[in-house]
Write a protein that holds these residues in place. Structure first.
Motif, mmCIF file in Angstrom:
data_model
loop_
_atom_site.group_PDB
_atom_site.id
_atom_site.type_symbol
_atom_site.label_atom_id
_atom_site.label_comp_id
_atom_site.label_asym_id
_atom_site.label_seq_id
_atom_site.Cartn_x
_atom_site.Cartn_y
_atom_site.Cartn_z
ATOM 1 N N LYS A 117 0.825 -1.208 0.000
ATOM 2 C CA LYS A 117 0.000 0.000 0.000
ATOM 3 C C LYS A 117 0.862 1.261 0.000
ATOM 4 O O LYS A 117 0.551 2.242 -0.684
ATOM 5 N N ALA A 118 1.962 1.244 0.754
ATOM 6 C CA ALA A 118 2.833 2.415 0.846
ATOM 7 C C ALA A 118 3.454 2.745 -0.513
ATOM 8 O O ALA A 118 3.495 3.907 -0.924
ATOM 9 N N ILE A 119 3.949 1.725 -1.213
ATOM 10 C CA ILE A 119 4.567 1.959 -2.520
ATOM 11 C C ILE A 119 3.528 2.477 -3.512
ATOM 12 O O ILE A 119 3.777 3.439 -4.246
ATOM 13 N N ALA A 120 2.345 1.831 -3.523
ATOM 14 C CA ALA A 120 1.298 2.249 -4.463
ATOM 15 C C ALA A 120 0.828 3.674 -4.185
ATOM 16 O O ALA A 120 0.655 4.481 -5.112
ATOM 17 N N THR A 121 0.630 4.007 -2.906
ATOM 18 C CA THR A 121 0.144 5.332 -2.554
ATOM 19 C C THR A 121 1.195 6.396 -2.834
ATOM 20 O O THR A 121 0.900 7.457 -3.387
ATOM 21 N N ALA A 122 2.443 6.124 -2.452
ATOM 22 C CA ALA A 122 3.520 7.090 -2.696
ATOM 23 C C ALA A 122 3.715 7.333 -4.189
ATOM 24 O O ALA A 122 3.969 8.460 -4.619
ATOM 25 N N THR A 123 3.585 6.280 -4.987
ATOM 26 C CA THR A 123 3.708 6.420 -6.435
ATOM 27 C C THR A 123 2.589 7.279 -6.991
ATOM 28 O O THR A 123 2.807 8.162 -7.823
ATOM 29 N N GLN A 124 1.367 7.040 -6.506
ATOM 30 C CA GLN A 124 0.220 7.795 -6.987
ATOM 31 C C GLN A 124 0.305 9.267 -6.584
ATOM 32 O O GLN A 124 0.010 10.159 -7.376
ATOM 33 N N VAL A 125 0.740 9.520 -5.369
ATOM 34 C CA VAL A 125 0.845 10.902 -4.888
ATOM 35 C C VAL A 125 1.933 11.661 -5.640
ATOM 36 O O VAL A 125 1.764 12.817 -6.016
ATOM 37 N N GLY A 126 3.089 11.032 -5.829
ATOM 38 C CA GLY A 126 4.126 11.608 -6.662
ATOM 39 C C GLY A 126 5.016 12.660 -6.034
ATOM 40 O O GLY A 126 5.718 13.382 -6.738
ATOM 41 N N ARG A 127 5.039 12.747 -4.715
ATOM 42 C CA ARG A 127 5.909 13.731 -4.058
ATOM 43 C C ARG A 127 7.369 13.279 -4.034
ATOM 44 O O ARG A 127 8.277 14.102 -3.937
ATOM 45 N N TYR A 128 7.613 11.968 -4.085
ATOM 46 C CA TYR A 128 8.952 11.399 -3.972
ATOM 47 C C TYR A 128 9.240 10.559 -5.213
ATOM 48 O O TYR A 128 8.320 10.015 -5.834
ATOM 49 N N GLU A 129 10.516 10.436 -5.547
ATOM 50 C CA GLU A 129 10.914 9.536 -6.625
ATOM 51 C C GLU A 129 11.183 8.165 -6.012
ATOM 52 O O GLU A 129 12.072 8.006 -5.172
#
Length: 311
Positions: A117-129
């Motif tokens: 969930k963390a990887i999917a959410t962080a990817t969707q949000v797009g604040r970090y590479e």
């Protein structure tokens, strides 16, 4: 109480070495989640703690000159000390954040679910590479366990943001689903998809929009806790003046190569994703291609400047 709706919270931060720039342990006093911030230089201090032998979720964060965004690697493990030692060959990270349970109730299944969930959410949000080579493996998760994981994840989100890492905080304007004309002609399936995306993030009040229009450019955005968000769909002027700061050329090249900026004609680009800037001027410089003072260039519908409202 709906955990997605912001409410008052008490967060306790403990400095085990008394150093405010060293290890920091953050907890919400009514929850069982502990988040530990570990500067890489102090990793041995963490390894000496009993917490280092627990099951946990971890985040490796760093900066680089070659990208505008912070770098992020997400992982999970049954032994935090052993796993973090294995990441010694990764040069990019300068700080680690580890999430664990205060009562040792977190299992490997919890950790696997939240890693995915963390990887999917962080990817969707797009604040970090994202530096992960895959999206993690989501295990079979019975509904009661899934409910536990979602509550743990919400607490993790709050604690990460409190320690200065808004990894899961969306830049989207969620309330626009019901208030913005953009959605009036959407199909039922696209609306359902949009509502599902909204459920993944805490609800935020609809921000005040600000506008900036110059020759060959027409943009809108909003100001929030982290800076100025330039909204997708904004038109960016292709031409630049000699007064434009050097970062503008580098940023345009990066956005073009990643597909986040596309040409609509021979004079204008269009932004395809929301873009966060540390200052309003950074956003207005990109839009206009020249040096500007964003605090007075960005204006709301009533013609009020950012400066007159927020400073």
């Amino acid at each position: 109480m709906n955990p997605l709706i912001p409410s008052a919270k008490t967060i306790q931060i403990y400095l085990p070495k008394g150093n405010p720039r060293g290890l920091r342990l953050a907890e919400m006093t009514t929850r069982t989640v502990r988040l530990i911030e570990i500067p890489r230089i102090h990793i041995d201090d963490f390894f000496a703690m009993p917490d280092a032998n627990q099951v946990g979720l971890y985040f490796l964060i760093g900066e680089t000159e070659s990208t505008e965004k912070p770098l992020l690697y997400v992982g999970q493990t049954g032994d935090l000390k052993r796993r973090l030692n294995q990441h010694d060959d990764k040069d990019f990270w300068t700080r680690a954040f580890v999430m664990l349970s205060t009562n040792n109730s977190m299992t490997q299944t919890h950790a696997l679910y939240m890693e995915h969930k963390a990887i999917a959410t962080a990817t969707q949000v797009g604040r970090y590479e994202i530096k992960n080579g895959n999206n993690g493996n989501r295990p079979h998760t019975p509904d009661p366990l899934k409910a536990d994981c979602e509550e743990l994840f919400h607490t993790l989100d709050v604690l990460l943001s409190n320690l200065g890492q808004p990894i899961f905080e969306s830049l989207a304007i969620h309330d626009s689903l019901h208030s913005n004309n953009t959605y009036k002609n959407k199909t039922t399936s696209s609306l359902a998809k949009a509502e599902k995306e909204i459920e993944a993030f805490p609800i935020k009040p609809t921000p005040v929009l600000f506008y900036y229009k110059v020759k060959d450019a027409n943009a809108e955005g909003y100001y929030d806790d982290d800076g100025f968000v330039l909204l997708a769909g904004s038109l960016i002027r292709q031409a630049q003046t000699p007064s434009a700061p050097p970062f503008v050329t580098r940023l345009k090249e990066s956005l073009l190569s990643s597909g986040k900026l596309i040409a609509v004609n021979d004079k204008s680009y269009k932004l395809t994703e929301n873009q966060l800037f540390k200052t309003p001027s950074g956003a207005s410089v990109l839009v206009s291609g020249r040096s500007t003072n964003g605090w007075i260039e960005w204006k709301n519908e009533a013609g009020q400047t950012l400066d007159s409202i927020y400073r």
